[in-house]
Structure formats: C-alpha cells, structure tokens
Design a protein around this motif. Structure first.
Motif, mmCIF file in Angstrom:
data_model
loop_
_atom_site.group_PDB
_atom_site.id
_atom_site.type_symbol
_atom_site.label_atom_id
_atom_site.label_comp_id
_atom_site.label_asym_id
_atom_site.label_seq_id
_atom_site.Cartn_x
_atom_site.Cartn_y
_atom_site.Cartn_z
ATOM 1 N N PRO A 168 0.893 -34.950 -19.103
ATOM 2 C CA PRO A 168 1.535 -33.839 -18.354
ATOM 3 C C PRO A 168 0.794 -32.909 -18.074
ATOM 4 O O PRO A 168 -0.051 -32.902 -17.168
ATOM 5 N N VAL A 169 1.969 -32.526 -16.993
ATOM 6 C CA VAL A 169 1.626 -31.794 -15.831
ATOM 7 C C VAL A 169 0.576 -30.117 -16.418
ATOM 8 O O VAL A 169 1.800 -29.891 -17.255
ATOM 9 N N LEU A 170 -0.911 -30.183 -15.847
ATOM 10 C CA LEU A 170 -0.881 -29.368 -16.871
ATOM 11 C C LEU A 170 -1.710 -27.557 -15.743
ATOM 12 O O LEU A 170 -1.975 -27.324 -14.483
ATOM 13 N N VAL A 171 0.274 -27.012 -16.686
ATOM 14 C CA VAL A 171 -0.297 -25.470 -15.488
ATOM 15 C C VAL A 171 -1.306 -24.268 -16.571
ATOM 16 O O VAL A 171 -1.371 -24.293 -17.304
ATOM 17 N N VAL A 172 -2.166 -23.597 -15.351
ATOM 18 C CA VAL A 172 -2.982 -23.281 -16.340
ATOM 19 C C VAL A 172 -2.997 -21.489 -14.935
ATOM 20 O O VAL A 172 -2.452 -21.133 -14.359
ATOM 21 N N ASP A 173 -3.130 -21.086 -15.791
ATOM 22 C CA ASP A 173 -2.773 -19.253 -15.651
ATOM 23 C C ASP A 173 -4.324 -18.639 -14.789
ATOM 24 O O ASP A 173 -5.448 -18.628 -15.530
ATOM 25 N N ALA A 174 -4.151 -19.035 -13.934
ATOM 26 C CA ALA A 174 -5.528 -18.087 -13.744
ATOM 27 C C ALA A 174 -6.191 -17.006 -14.385
ATOM 28 O O ALA A 174 -7.393 -16.702 -14.249
ATOM 29 N N ALA A 175 -5.279 -16.085 -14.843
ATOM 30 C CA ALA A 175 -5.596 -15.087 -15.275
ATOM 31 C C ALA A 175 -5.841 -15.004 -16.514
ATOM 32 O O ALA A 175 -6.776 -14.151 -17.649
ATOM 33 N N ALA A 176 -5.778 -16.317 -16.960
ATOM 34 C CA ALA A 176 -5.900 -16.744 -18.809
ATOM 35 C C ALA A 176 -7.504 -16.780 -18.588
ATOM 36 O O ALA A 176 -8.280 -17.251 -17.896
ATOM 37 N N ALA A 177 -8.216 -17.205 -20.493
ATOM 38 C CA ALA A 177 -9.416 -17.395 -19.868
ATOM 39 C C ALA A 177 -10.125 -18.543 -20.544
ATOM 40 O O ALA A 177 -10.254 -19.104 -21.403
ATOM 41 N N ILE A 178 -9.120 -19.184 -19.314
ATOM 42 C CA ILE A 178 -9.832 -21.100 -19.360
ATOM 43 C C ILE A 178 -9.998 -21.206 -17.936
ATOM 44 O O ILE A 178 -9.668 -20.564 -17.362
ATOM 45 N N ALA A 179 -11.313 -22.323 -18.352
ATOM 46 C CA ALA A 179 -12.081 -23.008 -16.954
ATOM 47 C C ALA A 179 -11.552 -24.456 -17.266
ATOM 48 O O ALA A 179 -12.575 -24.619 -17.767
ATOM 49 N N ILE A 180 -10.740 -24.376 -16.473
ATOM 50 C CA ILE A 180 -10.294 -25.888 -16.460
ATOM 51 C C ILE A 180 -10.123 -26.432 -14.544
ATOM 52 O O ILE A 180 -9.798 -26.083 -13.619
ATOM 53 N N GLU A 181 -11.457 -27.222 -14.387
ATOM 54 C CA GLU A 181 -11.800 -27.429 -13.153
ATOM 55 C C GLU A 181 -10.754 -28.741 -12.626
ATOM 56 O O GLU A 181 -10.791 -29.131 -11.351
ATOM 57 N N ASP A 182 -10.097 -28.951 -13.105
ATOM 58 C CA ASP A 182 -8.662 -30.352 -12.957
ATOM 59 C C ASP A 182 -7.773 -30.422 -12.940
ATOM 60 O O ASP A 182 -6.829 -30.912 -13.583
ATOM 61 N N ALA A 183 -6.974 -29.224 -13.204
ATOM 62 C CA ALA A 183 -5.757 -28.397 -13.780
ATOM 63 C C ALA A 183 -4.932 -28.900 -12.303
ATOM 64 O O ALA A 183 -4.987 -29.486 -11.294
ATOM 65 N N ASP A 184 -3.880 -28.533 -12.719
ATOM 66 C CA ASP A 184 -2.297 -29.538 -11.755
ATOM 67 C C ASP A 184 -1.829 -28.291 -11.242
ATOM 68 O O ASP A 184 -2.291 -28.607 -9.657
ATOM 69 N N ILE A 185 -1.916 -27.068 -11.417
ATOM 70 C CA ILE A 185 -1.318 -25.853 -10.777
ATOM 71 C C ILE A 185 -1.798 -25.063 -11.778
ATOM 72 O O ILE A 185 -1.557 -25.072 -13.036
ATOM 73 N N ALA A 186 -1.967 -24.291 -10.412
ATOM 74 C CA ALA A 186 -2.930 -22.777 -11.189
ATOM 75 C C ALA A 186 -1.811 -21.736 -10.603
ATOM 76 O O ALA A 186 -1.088 -21.414 -9.889
ATOM 77 N N LEU A 187 -1.321 -20.913 -12.012
ATOM 78 C CA LEU A 187 -0.726 -19.232 -11.049
ATOM 79 C C LEU A 187 -1.679 -18.731 -10.717
ATOM 80 O O LEU A 187 -1.964 -17.881 -11.944
ATOM 81 N N VAL A 188 -1.606 -18.059 -9.631
ATOM 82 C CA VAL A 188 -2.451 -17.044 -9.406
ATOM 83 C C VAL A 188 -2.072 -16.046 -8.882
ATOM 84 O O VAL A 188 -0.744 -15.984 -8.734
ATOM 85 N N ASP A 189 -2.860 -14.603 -9.056
ATOM 86 C CA ASP A 189 -2.154 -13.276 -8.838
ATOM 87 C C ASP A 189 -2.411 -13.122 -6.849
ATOM 88 O O ASP A 189 -1.430 -11.618 -6.449
ATOM 89 N N ASP A 190 -3.346 -13.469 -6.120
ATOM 90 C CA ASP A 190 -3.677 -13.587 -5.221
ATOM 91 C C ASP A 190 -4.250 -14.859 -4.683
ATOM 92 O O ASP A 190 -4.548 -15.616 -5.514
ATOM 93 N N ALA A 191 -3.227 -15.203 -3.403
ATOM 94 C CA ALA A 191 -3.221 -16.610 -2.912
ATOM 95 C C ALA A 191 -4.281 -16.830 -2.326
ATOM 96 O O ALA A 191 -5.032 -17.632 -2.620
ATOM 97 N N GLY A 192 -5.926 -16.194 -1.847
ATOM 98 C CA GLY A 192 -6.891 -16.115 -1.546
ATOM 99 C C GLY A 192 -7.881 -16.615 -2.888
ATOM 100 O O GLY A 192 -9.071 -17.354 -2.937
ATOM 101 N N GLU A 193 -7.167 -16.836 -4.419
ATOM 102 C CA GLU A 193 -8.402 -16.844 -5.338
ATOM 103 C C GLU A 193 -8.612 -18.563 -5.427
ATOM 104 O O GLU A 193 -7.650 -19.185 -5.113
ATOM 105 N N ALA A 194 -9.495 -17.928 -6.591
ATOM 106 C CA ALA A 194 -10.038 -19.645 -5.879
ATOM 107 C C ALA A 194 -9.788 -20.321 -7.122
ATOM 108 O O ALA A 194 -10.082 -19.434 -8.571
ATOM 109 N N THR A 195 -9.311 -21.713 -7.803
ATOM 110 C CA THR A 195 -9.594 -22.314 -8.613
ATOM 111 C C THR A 195 -9.279 -23.620 -8.687
ATOM 112 O O THR A 195 -9.664 -24.012 -7.199
ATOM 113 N N GLY A 196 -9.518 -24.598 -9.920
ATOM 114 C CA GLY A 196 -9.826 -25.559 -9.380
ATOM 115 C C GLY A 196 -8.676 -26.856 -9.412
ATOM 116 O O GLY A 196 -9.000 -28.039 -9.917
ATOM 117 N N ALA A 197 -7.263 -25.934 -9.418
ATOM 118 C CA ALA A 197 -5.762 -26.782 -9.688
ATOM 119 C C ALA A 197 -5.624 -27.323 -7.992
ATOM 120 O O ALA A 197 -6.099 -26.917 -7.180
#
Lengths: 282, 408
Positions: A168-197
């Motif tokens: 299943p497509v993994l969606v993570v909220d970048a603001a949440a206390a969860i560190a996933i380096e290979d999520a499918d989609i990150a929800l970010v507050d700031d377009a420049g935010e680094a994510t592993g998604a």
C-alpha cells in the motif's frame, strides 16, 4: 514519465463512519477528483480507518483510500491482512499512513518494516489458479520473512495475498515523529523540507495562492497539495475549483494507485519487483 | 406458530470441499474481486439468511513449513470482507471471527464499533481464542499460551470490550445494537462453559441429529445453570450439501466433486489437517502413522486416534488421504433432492437438534445458488422460513432483544 498534480485530503469527521453521511462525503471526495483520501489523522481517530476503507472500497471507483494506522493500537500481522484485502476489493487503490500516536519511539517505523516484510513474503507471481493442472499457487514464491524488530517479531508467511499495488502507498506526515527513509509520499509544511519520500505534497488550505503552487510544481519542488478537512461537504467543492486548472494540465494516469500517480515501489522497501497478479480464469 | 429455521451462510474461501475450486461452476479467482463478493452477498440476502459468517486463522497454511500448492488460499481478512459486503447489502448480518488471544480489547472494540456503525447494526463477533501452534510465531511468542489461560483471558477481553462499547455508544454516534452480537464456536467443556456464559449464538459441528440434540440440550442446561435464558441463544450447527433433481443425480454430483480430488491434493489436505507434512512420502506405501504422531504440531493423542487404525492395517497413504477428503470436518453433509433436504432440516429443528443451520456450500458460488434456488422456496412454502427480514439489525433478525442497553 507520468507526473500528475496530486491532490490529497485528510478527514477525521465521525460522520464518515455513519453510512448515510459517510456515503455523501465519499461521493463528494470522489467528485472533487481527489487522488488520495486520508481517513483519520493524528489526534483525531473517531473510527477504525481500516474498517472505513473496507466499506469505502465498493462505494468508490477511483479515489486512493489511505488508512491512518496508529502504531499504539494495531499489530502488523492484522494490518497486513486488512490492507491486503482492501487492496483487492478496491482493485489496487490502497494506501496507509502510520502515526506514532501514543507509541514508544521507533514503534511506528517497526510497524512499517514488519508489515512490508509480510507483504513481501508472497511473490508477485504466486497465483496460478489453473483448474486443469490442479495448481493453485507456486509454493516456491511463498517465504516466511522472520521479521524481528525492536517491538514486533513476526514469523510469517501472512495468510493474505501480496497486494496488487505490491505494498500500500505509504503516506507520512513530515511533522510526525516517524523516520521513514523510503516512504512514497510525504506531507510537508515547507516545500524545501528534506524527506525520504518519492513524492511530496505541500500542506495548504483553501486560501492557497495557486499561481505560486503551480510555479513550485513546474519547478519540481512539490508534486501536489494536501488539505486538512474540517467541514468536508463545504470545503470539497472549493478544492475542486481551486485545483481544476493544474489537474487538467497534469492528470493522473490509468491503472492502480501506484501506476496512476507515478509511484514505483521503492527499491529499498521491497524485495519484489511489483504487485500481485491474479490470473484471469476463463 | 411452527418453529422457524434460522440460516447462516459460512462463506470461507471457495467452498466446503478442498477440491471445490476446481469445479466447473466454481470461480476461484473471484475470491480476489469485489464483484464476486457483491454478487454472493446479494444472493445470501435474497435468500433471507440471518448472517454471513467467516471463520479465521492467524497463520498461513503450511504444514512443516511447506506451503500447499493445490489448495485455494489465502483468503482475505474477514472483517474487511464483511464490511465491504455490508456496504452492498441492507439486512444480512455480518459475523466476523476475531481472536481474544492476539487482539487487545481496545483494538477489537474499535474495529467492531466502526463495523457496527457502518453496517447499521449488523455486526456479530465470533469469539475464538486461537489454537494453531503456528500462530504464536506471528505474534512474537515461542508457543501458544495454554488453553486454560486462553479462556480466562478471553473472558477478561470480552468484559473489557463490552465496557468500551458501552462508552462508545454513550459518546456517539450510537451503536445500533449497543454492541455486536456475541457468537462462539467452542466444542470442549471449557468452550461450552464459555459459550454458556457469553454466547447469543453458537456455531458447532453436529454430524448426526443425535449429536445435535445432545449438544443443544447440553448447552441449554449449561446456559440455565448460569442464570441466563436458554431461549436467548441460537444453536447453529454446520451443514453442507450436494443437491440434484433426483437422489441418483445428487450422488453423481457428489461423485463429480470427489473425482476432482487428485492424490497430491488429498495428501496436501491431509498434511494440513494433521499438521504434519506427508508430501514427501510414497503415496503407495502404507501410512506411516508413527511418523505422523511423532511430528504433528497438534496434540498427539488426537492425531493418534485418527491415523493409528489405518496405519496398523497397512492402508496406503494415497487411499487414506482420499478417504479423509470425504468429510473431514465432522459436519452434516446432505446428499439428495431439495425436498429431501428441506424435510431433513425441518426434522432436525422439530427434534430439538438445532435452532437453524450454518450452511457451508460445497463449492462457490454454484453450491450456494443451488441451495437458495432449490431449498429455500420449499422451506418458505412450508411456513418454516422467513420471506422477508423483520427489521434492520442482526439482533432483530435473530429474534433477540432489539438492543443491548447496557453492554457492560
């Protein structure tokens, strides 16, 4: 390469879990053309999102169905089975969003690792279903993953077929206390935010400057937007209007949720090339 | 008022017989599609069944670590299936099996409350404690907790879940039935005792009318002994069938299902049932009962009873496995015409062997279609079976009190 403008929204209204009002909300979400409906969110879980998804699967046709899964009140063996079933019943439209809510640090990541290991215990081409030869499946494609993490120890194999979307497509909220380096989609507050998604959706509201968002999308900084709904029936039509031009210019493609949004399985997340195939029986 | 017959549809996988997926009227790939479940659910509702029920396991099949190749599996998660089937129906009840050993009260209470609301009060919970030794490793345990411990824990989990449902109901949105209908399927003295204290409906095997009478009487006396009303519990033994226009035709139809069994499938099925991999043995050599007893994951004494006589007689493995397929689960299997089946069902009901039946179609969806089209109209003509639903909730359909006011 398919690069659609992705529109996502989360909803935590208890009325979603009552059939009459829930149907109206789901229909409105589908009519809005949402790619992803995230059911539940951190701090607001008035229902079991996995059960809401089961109900929504036959009630919808196109929308991606994303279940919020609290790491503190779920087990990966049950989650792997429930989401596999939702995926088949929705013909490959399933996602999930693990939230750490109330769980010890690392438990949400462990939930992701354990469930992925279980889904990977079944190969993409396990099913044969050939009446003539009597072979239903290829046993060599089924493996016990013997996953061992800090919180979950799960032998497998799980008694659930690998989903059609693979995982299943993994969606993570970048603001949440969860560190996933290979999520499918990150929800970010700031377009420049680094994510592993693989892709990132900017969290916005109805007052968003769509010209600025279009520029960021064209520049490759974001892949779409995510709305947090509080009054879905009132807000959804406005979202449809707001995103109409960008969606028309960059539509989602055909196929299952991964194919339509251009989300290949992260190579780091799976030992299988793609999703399960069900042979069609004449 | 003549005694009414209750009916449940047990729709696990692809049918009662392990060979069922190979039948020409079976749709084995359907178990992975919503269309199949929607059409089946609507057929069950057309037949005015009380409920659809799914059993469940918390481990994949695989005796001795070897996944069987010739059996229809895996099936999909029952809560998900039933909720989706609930979305495309209006009346039929939905009974899901959930283990008290591997779910917290919080997990299962939340799951059932959502299912109960989304289906307008049609949820039932088949309470199990899980028994298969392979389950332990999926939940971080080296072995299963002992049976006594599992049942003690089950009582605690049920009590806690009922408290949670009462809270959820008060907080709203309301749970239409107050809580799901409580169902149980235990056979052992511990299981029967638990059912007597808890269950509003019971699923059980009863191969003969005498066994049905014994079980129902025993349960009713146990229920009365703990101060509950025996009329508040429905006893629903399993029933499978193969129908035909004549008795001969029915026998031929049964033989056709049996003829779909190849020795390799039979040996895989036997291996699964006895929890011991026998697929590597020569099928023409005598059944090695000592190996089975030494290697089974199940209680050795139970398995010894099943295999020792044939092993000592030198019965070849192939022959033993093929015979084992005929009726491995101890349920009543009816072979005959729809009229004969209706007669049999009415007799069981009148003799006090049951309150109704849990139908296990021989293959899917054909076996279910034959029963709904053939047997149900006869039961209705004879005034023994409803022609429409009395209300909208499962409690109303079962003839129980409409709502549990204080679930705790």
């Amino acid at each position: 390469m398919n690069k659609p403008f992705i529109v996502s929204a989360s909803i935590a209204d208890p009325l979603l879990a009552v059939p009459e009002t829930g149907k109206a909300i789901l229909d409105a979400a589908e009519a809005t053309g949402l790619d992803l409906l995230v059911v539940g969110r951190a701090g607001a879980r008035p229902f079991d999102a996995q059960v809401v998804l089961a109900w929504a699967a036959p009630m919808s046709a196109r929308i991606g169905l994303v279940a919020t899964v609290p790491a503190s009140n779920a087990h990966p063996f049950h989650v792997a089975r429930a989401l596999s079933a939702v995926d088949f019943l929705s013909a490959g439209r399933t996602g999930w969003s693990v939230i750490p809510e109330g769980a010890e640090q690392g438990m949400a990541e462990d939930m992701v690792g354990a469930a992925r290991a279980l889904w990977d215990g079944w190969g993409s081409d396990t099913l044969i279903i050939d009446k003539a030869s009597g072979r239903y499946l290829d046993a060599s494609k089924v493996k016990a993953s013997n996953y061992e993490g800090p919180f979950f120890k799960v032998a497998g194999p799980v008694n659930a077929m690998r989903p059609q979307v693979g995982q299943p497509v993994l969606v993570v909220d970048a603001a949440a206390a969860i560190a996933i380096e290979d999520a499918d989609i990150a929800l970010v507050d700031d377009a420049g935010e680094a994510t592993g998604a693989t892709k990132r959706l900017l969290k916005v509201d109805a007052s968003a400057d769509m010209a600025a968002i279009a520029a960021r999308f064209e520049a490759g900084e974001i892949d779409g937007v995510h709305f947090t709904l509080s009054d879905a029936m009132a807000e959804l039509p406005a979202i449809a209007t707001l995103c109409a031009d960008l969606r028309e210019a960059h539509p989602a493609g055909p196929g299952n949720l991964r194919e339509s949004l251009g989300l290949p399985l992260p190579a780091t997340a799976s030992n299988q090339p793609d999703g399960a195939r069900v042979p069609e029986i004449a | 008022m003549t005694k009414q017959i209750h009916l449940w549809a047990f729709l696990q996988g692809i049918g009662f017989y392990p060979t069922a997926w190979k039948h020409e009227r079976a749709r084995p790939a359907g178990v992975f599609s919503m269309d199949y479940y929607a059409s089946v659910a609507k057929l069950v509702e057309k037949g005015c069944f009380d409920a659809i029920v799914f059993g469940d396991q918390l481990q994949s099949r695989g005796a001795g670590g070897r996944t069987p190749e010739r059996m229809a599996m895996p099936t999909l998660d029952p809560v998900t299936l039933l909720t989706a089937m609930g979305a495309v129906t209006r009346h039929v009840g939905l009974v899901a099996t959930i283990s008290t050993t591997f779910n917290t009260p919080e997990m299962l209470a939340e799951r059932f409350a959502t299912m109960e609301r989304m289906t307008g009060g049609r949820a039932g919970w088949n309470i199990v404690t899980s028994v298969h030794p392979d389950t332990a490793g999926n939940f971080g345990l080296d072995e299963m907790p002992p049976k006594g411990e599992r049942y003690t824990n089950a009582a605690d989990v049920v009590a806690k879940a009922c408290e949670l449902w009462a809270q959820m109901d008060r907080a709203g949105p309301a749970l239409p039935q107050g809580r799901p209908v409580l169902v149980q399927a235990g056979q052992s003295p511990q299981g029967r005792d638990f059912a007597a204290r808890t269950a509003e409906a019971i699923f059980c095997p009863a191969a003969t009318i005498e066994a049905g009478v014994e079980f129902r009487n025993d349960l009713r006396s146990r229920i009365a002994a703990v101060g509950r009303n025996p009329d508040g519990t429905r006893v629903m033994p399993g029933l499978s069938c193969v129908l035909g226009g004549t008795e001969d035709e029915a026998r031929a139809n049964h033989k056709a299902i049996m003829d779909l069994a190849d020795p390799a499938l039979a040996i895989e099925y036997l291996s699964e049932s006895l929890c011991c991999d026998m697929t590597g043995f020569d099928p023409e050599a005598p059944l090695d009962h000592e190996h089975v007893i030494a290697n089974t994951l199940l209680p050795a004494a139970d398995v010894a009873r099943a295999v020792t006589p044939a092993g000592e007689a030198g019965t070849p493995l192939r022959e033993f496995a093929m015979n084992f397929m005929l009726n491995p689960r101890g349920h009543n299997v009816f072979i005959g015409t729809p009229e004969q089946m209706a007669d049999m069902m009415i007799t069981w009901r009148d003799e006090g062997a049951c309150d109704g039946f849990t139908l296990q179609p021989s293959y899917m969806p054909g076996g279910l279609e034959d029963f709904v089209e053939g047997v149900i109209p006869i039961l209705q003509q004879r005034g023994r079976y409803r022609t429409e639903y009395p209300g909208s909730t499962l409690r109303e359909t079962l003839g129980l009190s409409p709502r549990v006011e204080d679930a705790a």
